[in-house]
Design an enzyme around this catalytic site. Sequence first.
Site, PDB file in Angstrom:
ATOM      1  N   LYS A   1       0.862  -1.175   0.000  1.00  0.00           N
ATOM      2  CA  LYS A   1       0.000   0.000   0.000  1.00  0.00           C
ATOM      3  C   LYS A   1       0.906   1.236   0.000  1.00  0.00           C
ATOM      4  CE  LYS A   1      -2.730   3.366   1.715  1.00  0.00           C
ATOM      5  NZ  LYS A   1      -2.227   4.752   1.819  1.00  0.00           N
TER       6      LYS A   1
ATOM      7  N   GLY B   1       6.568   5.919   7.900  1.00  0.00           N
ATOM      8  CA  GLY B   1       5.736   7.116   7.869  1.00  0.00           C
ATOM      9  C   GLY B   1       5.828   7.885   9.168  1.00  0.00           C
ATOM     10  N   SER B   2       4.795   8.626   9.466  1.00  0.00           N
ATOM     11  CA  SER B   2       4.808   9.510  10.618  1.00  0.00           C
ATOM     12  C   SER B   2       4.605   8.755  11.924  1.00  0.00           C
ATOM     13  CB  SER B   2       3.699  10.562  10.472  1.00  0.00           C
ATOM     14  OG  SER B   2       2.420   9.950  10.632  1.00  0.00           O
TER      15      SER B   2
ATOM     16  N   VAL C   1       0.747   8.075  12.724  1.00  0.00           N
ATOM     17  CA  VAL C   1       0.158   6.914  12.049  1.00  0.00           C
ATOM     18  C   VAL C   1       0.798   5.634  12.561  1.00  0.00           C
ATOM     19  CG1 VAL C   1      -0.232   5.807   9.812  1.00  0.00           C
ATOM     20  CG2 VAL C   1      -0.395   8.293  10.008  1.00  0.00           C
ATOM     21  N   GLY C   2       2.096   5.693  12.867  1.00  0.00           N
ATOM     22  CA  GLY C   2       2.776   4.523  13.403  1.00  0.00           C
ATOM     23  C   GLY C   2       2.153   4.046  14.701  1.00  0.00           C
TER      24      GLY C   2
ATOM     25  N   GLU D   1       9.255   2.236  10.905  1.00  0.00           N
ATOM     26  CA  GLU D   1      10.341   3.189  10.655  1.00  0.00           C
ATOM     27  C   GLU D   1       9.687   4.552  10.590  1.00  0.00           C
ATOM     28  OE1 GLU D   1      12.402   5.895   9.329  1.00  0.00           O
ATOM     29  OE2 GLU D   1      12.164   4.952   7.363  1.00  0.00           O
TER      30      GLU D   1
ATOM     31  N   CYS E   1      13.403  11.227   6.786  1.00  0.00           N
ATOM     32  CA  CYS E   1      13.373  10.979   8.228  1.00  0.00           C
ATOM     33  C   CYS E   1      14.745  11.128   8.865  1.00  0.00           C
ATOM     34  CB  CYS E   1      12.796   9.593   8.499  1.00  0.00           C
ATOM     35  SG  CYS E   1      13.616   8.273   7.576  1.00  0.00           S
TER      36      CYS E   1
ATOM     37  N   GLU F   1       9.448  17.340  14.285  1.00  0.00           N
ATOM     38  CA  GLU F   1       9.932  17.062  12.935  1.00  0.00           C
ATOM     39  C   GLU F   1       9.213  17.956  11.933  1.00  0.00           C
ATOM     40  OE1 GLU F   1      11.104  13.131  10.419  1.00  0.00           O
ATOM     41  OE2 GLU F   1       9.096  13.146  11.290  1.00  0.00           O
TER      42      GLU F   1
END
Length: 491
Positions: A174, A226-227, A230-231, A248, A282, A383
């Site tokens: 995805k 991702g962020s 969301v993680g 990650e 990142c 970030e």
Amino acid sequence: MTHYKLFINGQWVEEPGQERFPAINPYTREEWASLAQASDQQVADAIAAARTAFETHWSKTSGAERARLMNKLADLLAADAPRMGRLESTDNGKVIRETQSQMLFAARQYRFFAGYADKLWGKTIPLDQRDTLDYTVRDPIGVCVLITAWNSPMGLLSNKLAPALAAGNCVVIKPSEHASATTLEFAKLVEAAGFPPGVVNVVTGDARVGKALLASGRIDRVSFTGSPGVGREIAAVAGRALVPATLELGGKSPNIIFDDADLKKAIIGALAGIFAATGQTCIAGSRLLVQRGVYNQVVETLVERASRIRLGDPCDPATEMGTAANEPQFARILGMIDAAKRDGATLAAGGGAAEGPGLGKGFFVQPTIFKDVRNDMTIAQEEVFGPVLSILPFDTEEEAIEIGNNTRYGLAAGVWTESLQRAMRVSRSIRAGTVWVNTYRAVAVQAPFGGFKESGFGRERGEVALDEFTSIRNVMIDFSNEERDPFAVKL
């Protein structure tokens, strides 16, 4: 305009009246492709296809055959790197000199892990019982969901897909809805390489697709880049389902320049650390810690160099910095810059949207530098994911380590010094998954990558990445001839 379908079970599919969404070129702000929003049924179909492929043949396919297909895929991707790089630059605004090199890096990853496909050895374990043989076998996990971010779709995918395929897993990919095109083009290369149907599937769309994948109850691992926000959601859902996850996530990496550093190299490293990839990485060295003895010299040189960075069409090889990848990210970067000004950070360069000849309608942000930043300021802790550098002064090695570690992230760090002893001390003391000494943003397929703290858990790249996609099975064989008491404990 390109009309993309979904890739499920070796077929390009769409439903009647399929919901669709646009791919927007961040340089022109124009729609250049149309993508399918996968339905819940299509998500279920993709998982079912992966499950069938895994159980019927892929998990039983020899490592040599998996390696052959992966090497063929690597050849196809390397040959197609110029076109794929241009597509990715069109989709996310990253300069073509980087997107094309990332295609070659991804091809290298498939070759590297192809080499492991027939070498997933277990161990023979000596036990106290001399008449019992004990050994381990490394098995593929099963159906893996791979979710990638918009900043480096092909590079991030290769971190996950290469070890997953080498280990014998089947996958549902995805990609981010903000940059899906090259993942779908890559699926065409998977098809051309001859992978069996169902081994690799691609479903595109927004967060609804990710939620449907995780809620299916039929997956065996999820790997997400991702962020942190969301993680956390993914980790919570995966935890409830007892599905292992590799995450990650973000970073607020300290890039530390000591007064004994080679300043010419260190300044190049500082520039590359934050302005390469428009800071949308990142591992960006977004906190530059500079020892007070060389602080003014470093600040002045960076401000002058930042003013000469060439912004322009991401597909032009002469361009040095491209656009923000999408409109929401463009707005976020500008909002963070404004917040830093309100917090009292001293603006030394840039500070807003970039306009001018050759920039057109693009989501361009000026290379921005804040000096005399305190580590408790939002700009030093949150970030940004954009071309915004915070420069913080320090006096001693101990203070640099304290500032460097005073963040909830722990993905990467840089150390610039000519002292081997200092390099060893600081690299041992900084809490980061990757520490670079006298370099920055260097990557290698052999070297593991991942973070500490809120930068996530698990590792990608390198041999250890195979641990994320294999399970250890232990086999114990009693080959003695003697009868044993069935109620005795066997020690």
